[in-house]
Design an enzyme around this catalytic site. Sequence first.
Site, PDB file in Angstrom:
ATOM      1  N   TYR A 179      -1.684   0.211  10.083  1.00 47.71           N
ATOM      2  CA  TYR A 179      -1.942  -0.448   9.115  1.00 47.71           C
ATOM      3  C   TYR A 179      -1.022  -0.559   7.969  1.00 47.71           C
ATOM      4  CZ  TYR A 179      -3.754  -1.241   4.122  1.00 47.71           C
ATOM      5  OH  TYR A 179      -3.953  -1.802   2.858  1.00 47.71           O
ATOM      6  N   SER A 216       0.661  -1.228   0.046  1.00 49.22           N
ATOM      7  CA  SER A 216       0.064   0.013  -0.056  1.00 49.22           C
ATOM      8  C   SER A 216       0.877   1.233   0.060  1.00 49.22           C
ATOM      9  CB  SER A 216      -0.668  -0.048   1.231  1.00 49.22           C
ATOM     10  OG  SER A 216      -1.727   1.402   1.280  1.00 49.22           O
ATOM     11  N   LYS A 233       1.955  -3.554   6.581  1.00 46.53           N
ATOM     12  CA  LYS A 233       2.336  -3.534   5.146  1.00 46.53           C
ATOM     13  C   LYS A 233       3.685  -3.481   4.985  1.00 46.53           C
ATOM     14  CE  LYS A 233      -1.844  -4.805   3.532  1.00 46.53           C
ATOM     15  NZ  LYS A 233      -2.015  -5.918   2.570  1.00 46.53           N
TER      16      LYS A 233
HETATM   17  N1  UFG Z   1     -13.536  10.779   2.352  1.00 39.33           N
HETATM   18  C1  UFG Z   1     -14.503  11.764   2.884  1.00 39.33           C
HETATM   19  N2  UFG Z   1     -15.782  11.362   3.343  1.00 39.33           N
HETATM   20  C2  UFG Z   1     -15.813   9.978   3.175  1.00 39.33           C
HETATM   21  C3  UFG Z   1     -14.940   9.089   3.082  1.00 39.33           C
HETATM   22  C4  UFG Z   1     -13.531   9.553   2.685  1.00 39.33           C
HETATM   23  O1  UFG Z   1     -14.413  13.339   2.758  1.00 39.33           O
HETATM   24  O2  UFG Z   1     -16.925   9.796   3.955  1.00 39.33           O
HETATM   25  C5  UFG Z   1     -12.245  11.225   1.965  1.00 39.33           C
HETATM   26  C6  UFG Z   1     -11.177  10.973   2.895  1.00 39.33           C
HETATM   27  O3  UFG Z   1     -10.814  12.030   3.705  1.00 39.33           O
HETATM   28  C7  UFG Z   1      -9.811  10.990   1.660  1.00 39.33           C
HETATM   29  C8  UFG Z   1     -10.552  10.700   0.322  1.00 39.33           C
HETATM   30  O4  UFG Z   1     -11.762  10.759   0.869  1.00 39.33           O
HETATM   31  O5  UFG Z   1      -9.361  12.312   1.621  1.00 39.33           O
HETATM   32  C9  UFG Z   1     -10.478   9.234   0.187  1.00 39.33           C
HETATM   33  O6  UFG Z   1     -10.955   8.462   1.313  1.00 39.33           O
HETATM   34  P1  UFG Z   1     -10.831   6.671   1.338  1.00 39.33           P
HETATM   35  O7  UFG Z   1     -11.134   6.222   2.760  1.00 39.33           O
HETATM   36  O8  UFG Z   1     -11.660   6.009   0.007  1.00 39.33           O
HETATM   37  O9  UFG Z   1      -9.601   6.093   0.804  1.00 39.33           O
HETATM   38  P2  UFG Z   1      -7.915   6.533   1.622  1.00 39.33           P
HETATM   39  O10 UFG Z   1      -7.334   7.788   0.793  1.00 39.33           O
HETATM   40  O11 UFG Z   1      -8.116   6.982   3.189  1.00 39.33           O
HETATM   41  O12 UFG Z   1      -7.111   5.216   1.500  1.00 39.33           O
HETATM   42  C10 UFG Z   1      -6.205   4.839   2.390  1.00 39.33           C
HETATM   43  C11 UFG Z   1      -4.916   4.638   1.614  1.00 39.33           C
HETATM   44  C12 UFG Z   1      -4.789   3.286   0.976  1.00 39.33           C
HETATM   45  C13 UFG Z   1      -5.319   2.227   2.007  1.00 39.33           C
HETATM   46  C14 UFG Z   1      -6.694   2.429   2.332  1.00 39.33           C
HETATM   47  C15 UFG Z   1      -7.111   1.664   3.334  1.00 39.33           C
HETATM   48  O13 UFG Z   1      -4.869   5.718   0.717  1.00 39.33           O
HETATM   49  O14 UFG Z   1      -3.607   3.070   0.484  1.00 39.33           O
HETATM   50  O15 UFG Z   1      -6.606   3.748   3.054  1.00 39.33           O
HETATM   51  O16 UFG Z   1      -8.474   1.200   3.259  1.00 39.33           O
HETATM   52  F1  UFG Z   1      -4.970   1.022   1.134  1.00 39.33           F
END
Ligand code: UFG
Length: 335
Positions: free
Chosen positions: A142, A118, A146
Amino acid sequence: MRNPIIVTGGAGYIGSHTCKALHAAGYTPVSYDNMVYGHHWAVRWGPHEVGDIHDRTRIDAVLEEYRPTAIIHFAAYAYVGESMQDPGKYYRNNVAGTLTLLEAMRDHGIDKLVFSSSCATYGLPEQVPIAEEHPQRPINPYGTSKLMVEWMLRDFGDAHGLRAIALRYFNAAGADPASDIGESHDPETHLIPLVLDAALGRRSEVTIFGDDYPTVDGTCIRDYIHVTDLAQAHVLALQALEQGASSTAYNLGNGYGFSVREVIDCVERVTQRSVPALIGARRPGDPPRLVGDSTRIRAELGWQPVYAALDTIIATAWRWSRQKKADDQHGPNHV
Ligand code: UFG
């Protein structure tokens, strides 16, 4: 059976898409999944063995039965927030579970592994786009779990001749373009499926986690990569190992980022529905901007994303989301 490959976590989101890609490439994907988060309906392209990566006896039996030449290892917990509350769960499953699998591979003489890593292993980026040489300083258990596995792969390589390719994903999204499978997490925490649920009226709104970041519109920027393009990268990594490639790690992203607001706008455009959005507090641990540099996997393995456009990613996820509703009504064995 032609070319059996064990896919741990094969009933999960990225694992099941990789099983489909493996099947298309002439392999038999054997899903090995404990079904804590997996779906029976997602296992469609090869045998399904229910088992846990902690269960050495069960792993031995499956390796004995199929005699695979390689393993693709997805099985892991992947909720960043939960990993902060309960780090032991992540170290036990993601690290100790993988150790059990690696020892079994060593004892069965299986020397090729593709590992689901990741971009969370990098932590807060010092510069973007992030290349593979970027320091790895994860900021949550997490990501640390990894990274610890990446270190174990290096040491098992030195000591036992394991060859492993770690694929560091940015934000996996989208669904199989034929809508055979797609994303279905419970609980769902990822942005795109949540926004689609709001477009479908399954939830009243989405909350934007902070709009005061130092980005163009104040919301966080991420590099979204289509799950089918990710799946294809696993097939290429496997083939490279079969052709004698040494251990390495590759980033997998599209190289450009979209803000949370841009994702919501794109969903509204693609679905022709409006999505009510509220501004909420920042989510702890969210870096403002994560964008990956995937030059190396393009150059070395010839990886070419086919579904890179955000509109395409969202359109495939939308098609799946709408159909998922029908499937849910018919029960999990409908597909
Ligand atoms: N977000 C919102 N509202 C929401 C959900 C997410 O604003 O309800 C924002 C988050 O703050 C973030 C973006 O949308 O800025 C993407 O969020 P995700 O939760 O979809 O994904 P992440 O960027 O948190 O993903 C991270 C890492 C990955 C990892 C994953 C694990 O980038 O490498 O978490 O689930 F695998």
